[in-house]
Design a protein around this motif. Structure first.
Motif, mmCIF file in Angstrom:
data_model
loop_
_atom_site.group_PDB
_atom_site.id
_atom_site.type_symbol
_atom_site.label_atom_id
_atom_site.label_comp_id
_atom_site.label_asym_id
_atom_site.label_seq_id
_atom_site.Cartn_x
_atom_site.Cartn_y
_atom_site.Cartn_z
ATOM 1 N N ASN A 157 0.855 -1.384 0.127
ATOM 2 C CA ASN A 157 0.130 0.129 -0.042
ATOM 3 C C ASN A 157 0.906 1.237 0.008
ATOM 4 N N ALA A 158 2.182 1.234 -0.020
ATOM 5 C CA ALA A 158 3.005 2.106 0.434
ATOM 6 C C ALA A 158 2.851 3.150 -1.288
ATOM 7 N N THR A 159 2.942 2.332 -2.084
ATOM 8 C CA THR A 159 2.685 2.875 -3.662
ATOM 9 C C THR A 159 1.421 3.546 -3.578
ATOM 10 N N THR A 160 0.279 2.968 -3.212
ATOM 11 C CA THR A 160 -1.041 3.533 -3.236
ATOM 12 C C THR A 160 -1.022 4.725 -2.657
ATOM 13 N N TYR A 161 -0.479 4.623 -1.189
ATOM 14 C CA TYR A 161 -0.589 5.761 -0.486
ATOM 15 C C TYR A 161 -0.021 7.026 -1.228
ATOM 16 N N ASN A 162 1.382 6.649 -1.777
ATOM 17 C CA ASN A 162 2.141 7.722 -2.775
ATOM 18 C C ASN A 162 0.803 8.405 -3.883
ATOM 19 N N TYR A 163 0.473 7.448 -4.561
ATOM 20 C CA TYR A 163 -0.644 7.899 -5.414
ATOM 21 C C TYR A 163 -1.977 8.611 -4.884
ATOM 22 N N LEU A 164 -2.065 8.315 -3.621
ATOM 23 C CA LEU A 164 -3.581 8.817 -2.963
ATOM 24 C C LEU A 164 -2.856 10.367 -2.674
ATOM 25 N N GLY A 165 -1.748 10.620 -2.292
ATOM 26 C CA GLY A 165 -1.050 11.773 -1.847
ATOM 27 C C GLY A 165 -1.257 12.700 -3.068
ATOM 28 N N LEU A 166 -0.787 12.366 -4.371
ATOM 29 C CA LEU A 166 -0.630 12.969 -5.417
ATOM 30 C C LEU A 166 -2.133 13.530 -6.016
ATOM 31 N N VAL A 167 -3.043 12.671 -5.759
ATOM 32 C CA VAL A 167 -4.554 12.691 -6.256
ATOM 33 C C VAL A 167 -5.090 13.913 -5.182
ATOM 34 N N SER A 168 -4.733 13.716 -3.945
ATOM 35 C CA SER A 168 -5.043 14.697 -2.861
ATOM 36 C C SER A 168 -4.500 16.289 -3.383
ATOM 37 N N ARG A 210 5.823 6.778 3.152
ATOM 38 C CA ARG A 210 7.114 6.650 3.740
ATOM 39 C C ARG A 210 7.224 5.842 4.978
ATOM 40 N N GLY A 211 6.208 5.785 6.049
ATOM 41 C CA GLY A 211 6.157 4.903 7.083
ATOM 42 C C GLY A 211 6.145 3.203 6.485
ATOM 43 N N LEU A 212 5.211 3.094 5.543
ATOM 44 C CA LEU A 212 5.018 1.716 5.300
ATOM 45 C C LEU A 212 6.268 1.203 4.305
#
Length: 166
Positions: A63-74, A91-93
């Motif tokens: 999910n680290a990569t998914t959270y990165n994309y979620l950050g970009l979308v946000s 970063r934590g994951l």
């Protein structure tokens, strides 16, 4: 004869696609669809798909990569606090991922926090010795602040990493 075989073949194809290992693990389909929507500029739809992907595999390091994309979308949707949280969680994951650190630095710089951005760019540069982007941007931050020695140091570091970079 072919009409009677066709439904069996279609059903067989559906069953094969549902077998473990086919089509990725839980949340993988949503992640891929979210990336496509992000690339198309459909940020709200991408956010929904990334969130669904994360919910399909809670606590999973992928999910680290998914959270990165979620950050970009946000970030694209001007939800800066949510973007910061998503990059931090990414970063934590998986601390080995450079992208969320770099993205967080860019967001913080854009939000008016060049000191914290500079620190994260230094961290990003150390994490990926082959990439010169973090050092190049860090050099521009130092130059804008009139810190010529620091700018010179990091820009020569960037040049050493990527001699053909503009």
């Amino acid at each position: 004869m072919y009409k009677s075989i066709l439904p069996v073949m279609v059903l067989g194809g559906v069953l094969v696609a549902r077998l473990p290992g086919c089509g990725g693990g839980p949340g993988e389909r949503e992640f891929r669809s979210g990336k496509r929507e992000y690339e198309r500029g459909n940020y709200v739809r991408a956010m929904t798909l990334f969130e669904k992907s994360i919910n399909e595999r809670p606590g999973n390091s992928v999910n680290a990569t998914t959270y990165n994309y979620l950050g970009l979308v946000s970030w694209k949707l001007d939800q800066f606090q949510r973007a910061i949280e998503a990059f931090e969680y990414s970063r934590g994951l998986d601390p080995s991922l450079v992208e969320p650190t770099y993205n967080l630095a860019m967001l913080l710089y854009e939000s008016g926090d060049p000191v914290r951005a500079a620190s994260l760019l230094e961290e990003s540069a150390m994490a990926d010795p082959a990439d010169s982007r973090a050092l190049e941007f860090l050099g521009s931050i130092y130059a804008r602040a009139g810190k010529w020695q620091e700018a010179r140091r990091v820009l020569f570091g960037a040049l050493a990493r990527s001699p053909k970079s503009p």
